[in-house]
Design an enzyme around this catalytic site. Sequence first.
Site, PDB file in Angstrom:
ATOM      1  N   THR A 135       0.827  -1.205   0.000  1.00 19.82           N
ATOM      2  CA  THR A 135       0.000   0.000   0.000  1.00 19.82           C
ATOM      3  C   THR A 135       0.864   1.259   0.000  1.00 19.82           C
ATOM      4  OG1 THR A 135      -1.419   1.271   1.497  1.00 19.82           O
ATOM      5  CG2 THR A 135      -0.099  -0.397   2.517  1.00 19.82           C
ATOM      6  N   ASP A 136       0.275   2.378  -0.446  1.00 19.37           N
ATOM      7  CA  ASP A 136       0.997   3.661  -0.359  1.00 19.37           C
ATOM      8  C   ASP A 136       1.055   4.175   1.076  1.00 19.37           C
ATOM      9  OD1 ASP A 136      -1.670   4.431  -0.049  1.00 19.37           O
ATOM     10  OD2 ASP A 136      -1.618   6.001  -1.575  1.00 19.37           O
ATOM     11  N   GLU A 137       0.267   3.545   1.976  1.00 21.25           N
ATOM     12  CA  GLU A 137       0.240   4.032   3.359  1.00 21.25           C
ATOM     13  C   GLU A 137       1.578   3.836   4.065  1.00 21.25           C
ATOM     14  OE1 GLU A 137      -3.317   3.350   5.585  1.00 21.25           O
ATOM     15  OE2 GLU A 137      -4.522   3.092   3.782  1.00 21.25           O
ATOM     16  N   TYR A 169      -1.609  -0.745  11.003  1.00 19.69           N
ATOM     17  CA  TYR A 169      -1.767  -1.392   9.684  1.00 19.69           C
ATOM     18  C   TYR A 169      -0.577  -1.064   8.781  1.00 19.69           C
ATOM     19  CZ  TYR A 169      -3.159  -1.760   4.767  1.00 19.69           C
ATOM     20  OH  TYR A 169      -3.166  -2.020   3.423  1.00 19.69           O
ATOM     21  N   LYS A 173       2.418  -3.453   7.236  1.00 17.75           N
ATOM     22  CA  LYS A 173       2.667  -3.620   5.793  1.00 17.75           C
ATOM     23  C   LYS A 173       4.108  -3.198   5.459  1.00 17.75           C
ATOM     24  CE  LYS A 173       0.286  -4.753   2.872  1.00 17.75           C
ATOM     25  NZ  LYS A 173      -0.072  -6.098   2.322  1.00 17.75           N
TER      26      LYS A 173
END
Length: 360
Positions: A135-137, A169, A173
Amino acid sequence: MSKTILVTGGAGFIGSAVVRHLINDTDHTVVNLDKLTYAGNLESLTSVSDSDRYSFEQVDICDAEEVKRVFNTHKPDIIMHLAAESHVDRSIDGPGEFIQTNVVGTYTLLEQARAYWSALEGDKKAGFKFHHISTDEVYGDLPHPDEVEPGTELPLFTETTPYAPSSPYSASKASSDQLVRSWLRTYKLPTLVTNCSNNYGPYHFPEKLIPLVILNALAGKPLPVYGKGNQIRDWLYVEDHARALVVVALNGEIGETYNIGGHNEKQNIEVVQTICSILDEVKPKDSKYADQITYVQDRPGHDMRYAIDASKIERELGWKPQETFESGIRKTVEWYLANEGWWKAVLDGSYQGERLGSGS
Ligand SMILES: NC(=O)c1ccc[n+]([C@@H]2O[C@H](COP(=O)([O-])OP(=O)(O)OC[C@H]3O[C@@H](n4cnc5c(N)ncnc54)[C@H](O)[C@@H]3O)[C@@H](O)[C@H]2O)c1
């Protein structure tokens, strides 16, 4: 040449779009490995599950013996690893499950993939790939237009942006991405990583912003907007993401990272208002759907802006999104209107639209 692709998390939102795309639009064989947590739903695969190129294995990625059995039974050419705990709000309420699945699960899968790949020979070994979907998060927060001088050029996440995750989260990741890179560097396991922006589209679990707003709007319930609703996300239609993932899995360069995004930066409040105006048009009622908008306490640690520079995958692999936000969000609203059976069954299960992750 037709390949056997093992998709972890293939019963989830994005995984099921990948599986449908592989079965409908390619001649590859798919093995869907999924634990079927609250987020896994085989009903999202009914259109393809009869195919003789599709099989399902209900397995936890943390279970090394079972993962090994699946590898040895199906002999995959490519692993596409999507299985994860994926909801930031749930990670605030209960981070342990995120560390277990996203970190320990990815480690287990990497170790089993390494043992399996090491024993392969010839072309099968040379062609093997482990594609990790992220993810970009992991990159954290970008400057928001409200915080800078008007006219200032705002940065985007590139493949070399340093990691700075904000939530349990995104931290889990980020850890899994780093494990994948280290298995490439240390053991030469042929890996690739993709980092994508927020997805939306059909078969999206109703706790996420877009389906929650559509379904609450239809039910006459409040439409919860966190904080001022000015947080910016870069929205990508899920089928565009699925196509990008398959392009990377088949044609991406080993060791590379590709950012995937839709060039659709929107404030959350704009997303909610757009859904309301589509519903006003396609399912009109006496009042405006936007009257149901309610501002609620913000998520703790909420990142203000994410935005992806997707020029590398466009330039090197020729992928581009096919949907604009306007076309994709209309398709999504129409899908939820036409597929009541799918979401009613989900809402009868473990989640009934309640607030998650308030941090209280
Ligand atoms: N949703 C997004 O906007 C987005 C954006 C970028 C990247 N991603 C990443 O893409 C991947 C898929 O996201 P999603 O939105 O489809 O998630 P999802 O929550 O809808 O689906 C996750 C799937 O993984 C399965 N799963 C969970 N734990 C498992 C375990 N221990 N063993 C086997 N299967 C397990 C679930 O049953 C479910 O089918 C995730 O890795 C996520 O981090 C998501």
